[in-house]
Design a protein around this motif. Structure first.
Motif, short mmCIF file in Angstrom:
data_model
loop_
_atom_site.label_atom_id
_atom_site.label_comp_id
_atom_site.label_asym_id
_atom_site.label_seq_id
_atom_site.Cartn_x
_atom_site.Cartn_y
_atom_site.Cartn_z
N LYS A 1 -5.49 4.68 1.93
CA LYS A 1 -4.95 6.07 2.26
C LYS A 1 -5.57 6.95 0.99
O LYS A 1 -5.88 6.64 -0.06
N LEU A 2 -5.96 8.23 1.59
CA LEU A 2 -6.42 9.05 0.80
C LEU A 2 -5.61 9.42 -0.61
O LEU A 2 -6.56 9.34 -1.69
N HIS A 3 -4.49 9.49 -0.50
CA HIS A 3 -3.90 9.65 -1.80
C HIS A 3 -3.93 8.47 -2.77
O HIS A 3 -3.07 8.29 -3.85
N GLU A 4 -4.02 7.27 -2.33
CA GLU A 4 -4.22 6.25 -3.00
C GLU A 4 -5.70 5.72 -3.47
O GLU A 4 -5.80 4.42 -4.05
#
Ligand code: 8X3
Length: 260
Positions: free
Chosen positions: A100-103
């Motif tokens: 995921k982008l935020h990870e």
């Protein structure tokens, strides 16, 4: 009809996978080759084998396409040695991570953006002026269905391949009125080192990607690249999407055991 005999083809990232398959396919067609890869020993060995097996001139060079200065001096040397290509296959590319982008891991992002976008730009910027001056040449970009459909956890890789899509279109627009052609070949699932690289060497996870399905091989993609390159000069295949029969969308893959 073979229009490729005697043409010189420069292929980046040619030491394995789609790039290596393209090298073999063009050599079989009677093309001379300039092959690059970061793995210098491997690319030199491949060059020797292909030259020996096909009676064509094949040069192998260690080159990191993300190194702007190295690409510029490499192309200068090609010019000096009269080895500029008729066809450039911008193949070097990779996926790193599936998050995921935020990870996501920012080093993975840099790696993908540097290789898939900047590397393709550096090489194209340095080679294209010679093609324009000769009013002849063909750039073939290896894109991906990841440049048409975004899939979960793939956003940054997707973004780099959407960029390839845009650059392919932009180069075509900018070259209107010349005889220089630009094409992209956009494969779906291909079984190569791609997943092993994406998963940082986790071979079990990589193997699972291709489990119970029939992906494309590098040779399948190379067939498409050769078709595109072999079209007559008045024909420009702008985009060619090649998918396994078992896959009809980035998100729709048929697996023998698990699918209805
Ligand atoms: C490779 C295709 O769908 O595995 O570029 O990302 S996909």
């Amino acid at each position: 009809m073979n229009r490729l005999v005697g043409k010189r083809v420069l292929i980046t990232g040619a030491s394995a996978g789609i790039g290596e398959a393209c090298a073999r396919a063009f050599a079989t067609q009677g093309c001379d080759l300039v092959l690059t890869a970061r793995r210098e020993e491997r690319i030199r060995d491949l060059a020797v084998d292909l030259a020996h097996d096909n009676g064509v001139d094949v040069r192998g060079y260690g080159l990191d396409v993300t190194d702007r200065q190295a690409v510029a001096s490499f192309v200068r040397a090609l010019k000096e040695d009269d080895l500029l290509p008729d066809i450039l296959v911008n193949n070097a590319g990779k996926a790193r991570g599936l998050d995921k982008l935020h990870e996501g891991d920012i080093d993975d992002w840099e790696d993908m953006i540097d290789t898939n976008v900047k590397g393709l730009l550096y090489m194209s910027r340095d080679i294209l002026p010679y093609m324009v001056a000769r009013d002849s040449g063909h750039v073939i970009n290896i894109g991906s269905i990841a440049g048409r459909w975004v899939y979960p956890k793939g956003a940054v890789y997707n973004a780099t391949k959407f960029a390839v899509w845009a650059l392919n279109e932009g180069m075509n627009i900018d070259l209107l009125g010349t005889k220089v052609r630009v094409s992209s070949v956009d494969p779906g699932l291909v079984e190569t080192e791609f997943s092993e690289v994406r998963f940082h060497g986790d071979t079990e996870r990589a193997k699972a990607v291709y489990l119970d399905t029939e992906p494309l091989t590098g040779d399948d993609v190379a067939d498409a690249v050769v078709y595109v390159a072999n079209c007559p000069e008045h024909v420009d295949v702008i985009n060619l999407v090649v998918m396994p029969t078992a896959q009809r969308h980035a998100m729709l893959l048929h697996r023998e055991k698990s699918s209805p």
